[in-house]
Design a protein around this motif. Structure first.
Motif, PDB file in Angstrom:
ATOM      1  N   VAL A  84      74.622 -95.713  82.464  1.00  0.00           N
ATOM      2  CA  VAL A  84      74.940 -94.840  81.255  1.00  0.00           C
ATOM      3  C   VAL A  84      75.490 -93.367  81.771  1.00  0.00           C
ATOM      4  O   VAL A  84      75.988 -92.519  80.957  1.00  0.00           O
ATOM      5  N   GLY A  85      75.559 -93.128  82.391  1.00  0.00           N
ATOM      6  CA  GLY A  85      76.900 -92.687  83.409  1.00  0.00           C
ATOM      7  C   GLY A  85      76.628 -91.357  83.913  1.00  0.00           C
ATOM      8  O   GLY A  85      76.417 -89.724  84.155  1.00  0.00           O
ATOM      9  N   GLY A  86      75.004 -91.365  84.383  1.00  0.00           N
ATOM     10  CA  GLY A  86      74.391 -91.094  85.279  1.00  0.00           C
ATOM     11  C   GLY A  86      74.275 -89.314  83.954  1.00  0.00           C
ATOM     12  O   GLY A  86      74.271 -89.398  83.067  1.00  0.00           O
ATOM     13  N   TYR A  87      74.016 -87.954  84.862  1.00  0.00           N
ATOM     14  CA  TYR A  87      73.327 -86.967  83.558  1.00  0.00           C
ATOM     15  C   TYR A  87      75.023 -85.690  83.258  1.00  0.00           C
ATOM     16  O   TYR A  87      75.282 -86.367  83.447  1.00  0.00           O
ATOM     17  N   ARG A  88      74.017 -85.409  82.092  1.00  0.00           N
ATOM     18  CA  ARG A  88      75.181 -84.429  81.672  1.00  0.00           C
ATOM     19  C   ARG A  88      75.263 -82.588  82.484  1.00  0.00           C
ATOM     20  O   ARG A  88      74.169 -82.619  82.760  1.00  0.00           O
ATOM     21  N   ASP A  89      76.374 -83.205  83.144  1.00  0.00           N
ATOM     22  CA  ASP A  89      76.357 -81.790  83.948  1.00  0.00           C
ATOM     23  C   ASP A  89      76.274 -80.142  82.910  1.00  0.00           C
ATOM     24  O   ASP A  89      76.015 -79.687  83.780  1.00  0.00           O
ATOM     25  N   ASP A  90      76.987 -80.139  82.074  1.00  0.00           N
ATOM     26  CA  ASP A  90      76.921 -79.178  81.406  1.00  0.00           C
ATOM     27  C   ASP A  90      75.579 -78.474  80.973  1.00  0.00           C
ATOM     28  O   ASP A  90      75.364 -77.679  80.248  1.00  0.00           O
ATOM     29  N   LEU A  91      74.111 -79.551  81.067  1.00  0.00           N
ATOM     30  CA  LEU A  91      73.214 -79.153  80.694  1.00  0.00           C
ATOM     31  C   LEU A  91      72.780 -78.286  81.844  1.00  0.00           C
ATOM     32  O   LEU A  91      73.065 -78.466  83.122  1.00  0.00           O
ATOM     33  N   ILE A  92      72.176 -77.053  81.563  1.00  0.00           N
ATOM     34  CA  ILE A  92      71.238 -76.105  82.448  1.00  0.00           C
ATOM     35  C   ILE A  92      69.506 -76.372  83.233  1.00  0.00           C
ATOM     36  O   ILE A  92      69.421 -75.995  83.397  1.00  0.00           O
ATOM     37  N   ALA A  93      69.091 -77.021  81.990  1.00  0.00           N
ATOM     38  CA  ALA A  93      67.896 -77.600  81.927  1.00  0.00           C
ATOM     39  C   ALA A  93      67.856 -79.009  81.197  1.00  0.00           C
ATOM     40  O   ALA A  93      68.365 -79.083  80.053  1.00  0.00           O
ATOM     41  N   GLY A  94      66.831 -79.468  81.324  1.00  0.00           N
ATOM     42  CA  GLY A  94      66.307 -80.855  80.391  1.00  0.00           C
ATOM     43  C   GLY A  94      66.712 -81.784  80.495  1.00  0.00           C
ATOM     44  O   GLY A  94      66.770 -82.598  79.583  1.00  0.00           O
ATOM     45  N   GLU A  95      68.053 -81.702  81.655  1.00  0.00           N
ATOM     46  CA  GLU A  95      68.522 -83.048  81.926  1.00  0.00           C
ATOM     47  C   GLU A  95      68.115 -84.156  82.448  1.00  0.00           C
ATOM     48  O   GLU A  95      68.371 -85.621  82.007  1.00  0.00           O
ATOM     49  N   GLU A  96      66.863 -84.188  83.063  1.00  0.00           N
ATOM     50  CA  GLU A  96      66.097 -85.310  82.436  1.00  0.00           C
ATOM     51  C   GLU A  96      66.015 -85.802  81.723  1.00  0.00           C
ATOM     52  O   GLU A  96      66.273 -87.458  81.326  1.00  0.00           O
ATOM     53  N   PRO A  97      65.515 -85.422  81.107  1.00  0.00           N
ATOM     54  CA  PRO A  97      64.966 -86.058  79.588  1.00  0.00           C
ATOM     55  C   PRO A  97      65.810 -87.014  78.707  1.00  0.00           C
ATOM     56  O   PRO A  97      65.712 -87.666  78.445  1.00  0.00           O
ATOM     57  N   GLU A  98      66.827 -85.747  79.182  1.00  0.00           N
ATOM     58  CA  GLU A  98      68.018 -86.378  78.229  1.00  0.00           C
ATOM     59  C   GLU A  98      68.697 -87.560  78.426  1.00  0.00           C
ATOM     60  O   GLU A  98      69.196 -88.415  78.036  1.00  0.00           O
ATOM     61  N   LEU A  99      68.181 -87.847  80.115  1.00  0.00           N
ATOM     62  CA  LEU A  99      69.141 -88.886  80.815  1.00  0.00           C
ATOM     63  C   LEU A  99      68.600 -90.370  80.662  1.00  0.00           C
ATOM     64  O   LEU A  99      68.486 -91.289  80.246  1.00  0.00           O
TER      65      LEU A  99
END
Length: 317
Positions: free
Chosen positions: A161-176
């Motif tokens: 799924v492309g890993g994490y979104r680098d541009d998120l400063i918070a909430g990166e795990e729920p988005e993944l």
């Protein structure tokens, strides 16, 4: 059957003794430990190398985010990919028996991509803020919508799924986790001790900044990633706007017409009393007060969104 290969990615910035404890807790539990450092100046890099970790130092050309650090760690594993990767924050220690418990859950269903457990504060009695954070980690066991910073993940699923979104400063795990679920994967929280966490939030200002960051994450998650089929932090965002912005605005506007309108402000102590039945008086007070910090964080996100600026870290340590 061959034993699964497990590696770990730890991230941190100026965690000091907490990082040393984190890396020591991984020794003997995983094949490789990748430590990704985001500009530490406290000797973290040297300490990590001394403990046998492979170190990745992030450059200054791109803003630091936890998501960027996690991706950098995952990238280091691609050429000799593990079956599973344990993600962990540098202020946490892995608990004995966690890996075995998480693997047992993974073995039940090949569509499980993420398994997480109980994260606990090491010193919950040190402050009301630590106490509240420890309660925050106590989430229901079972199939979940998301995990936190610590979790055992199926490497192939995260890579797909492309890993994490680098541009998120918070909430990166729920988005993944949102993208993983959309792709047909499952997230599970089990009744097993996973990590000790050392928040060290002892001052009001630290708590305020952390809560402001949560509001930023709620607003960004709702605005960018929510869909009717899979709502993402919509309810949380509505609550923060109502309690942190709409009600105060109504009180101020109404008081211009009549000074007696300030009685509307009684809705806040009434909310504290209502919440206190479930969480206690102190936690209820801070939960209600926190809506103002969350609204500030949400406003910060939308201001930068419409101005075209890039979100900057909201640091509380």
């Amino acid at each position: 059957m061959d034993q699964p290969i497990i590696d770990a990615v730890a991230i941190g910035r100026n965690e000091g003794a907490r990082l040393i404890a984190c890396l020591k807790s991984l020794q003997g539990q995983v094949r490789r430990v990748i430590y990704v450092d985001s500009g530490s100046g406290d000797g973290s890099v040297e300490a990590a190398r001394a403990l046998g970790a492979e170190v990745v130092e992030l450059g200054l050309s791109v803003p630091f985010t936890a998501a960027r650090a996690r991706n950098a760690g995952l990238q280091e594993l691609i050429d000799d990919a593990p079956d599973f990767v344990q993600l962990i924050d540098g202020d946490c220690e892995l608990r004995e028996g966690w890996i075995e418990a998480a693997l047992a859950k993974m073995a039940e269903d090949p569509k499980i991509a993420v398994v997480c457990g109980r994260r606990r504060e090491r010193n919950p009695e040190a402050s009301i803020y630590n106490t509240m954070i420890d309660a925050e980690w106590d989430t229901p066991v079972g199939e979940a919508a998301a995990c936190g910073g610590d979790a055992l993940m199926r490497f192939a699923a995260v890579k797909a799924v492309g890993g994490y979104r680098d541009d998120l400063i918070a909430g990166e795990e729920p988005e993944l986790c949102l993208r993983l679920r959309k792709a047909g994967w499952r997230i599970w929280r089990i009744a097993a001790e996973m990590t000790w966490h050392d928040a060290q939030i002892l001052r009001f200002g630290q708590w305020w900044k952390r809560t402001e960051r949560a509001g930023h994450a709620f607003a960004e998650g709702s605005a960018r990633f929510s869909t009717p089929e899979m709502p993402h932090w919509v309810a949380e965002t509505k609550r923060l706007w109502v309690w942190g912005a709409v009600i105060p605005a109504v009180i101020v506007v109404s008081s211009v017409a009549s000074p007696f309108a300030v009685v509307l402000a009684l809705v806040y102590p009434l909310q504290v009393l209502r919440l206190s039945r479930r969480m206690g008086l102190k936690a209820a007070f801070f939960s209600t007060l926190g809506k103002f910090a969350e609204a500030l964080g949400a406003a910060r996100f939308h201001l930068r969104r419409f101005s075209g600026g890039r979100s900057e870290l909201i640091e509380y340590k």
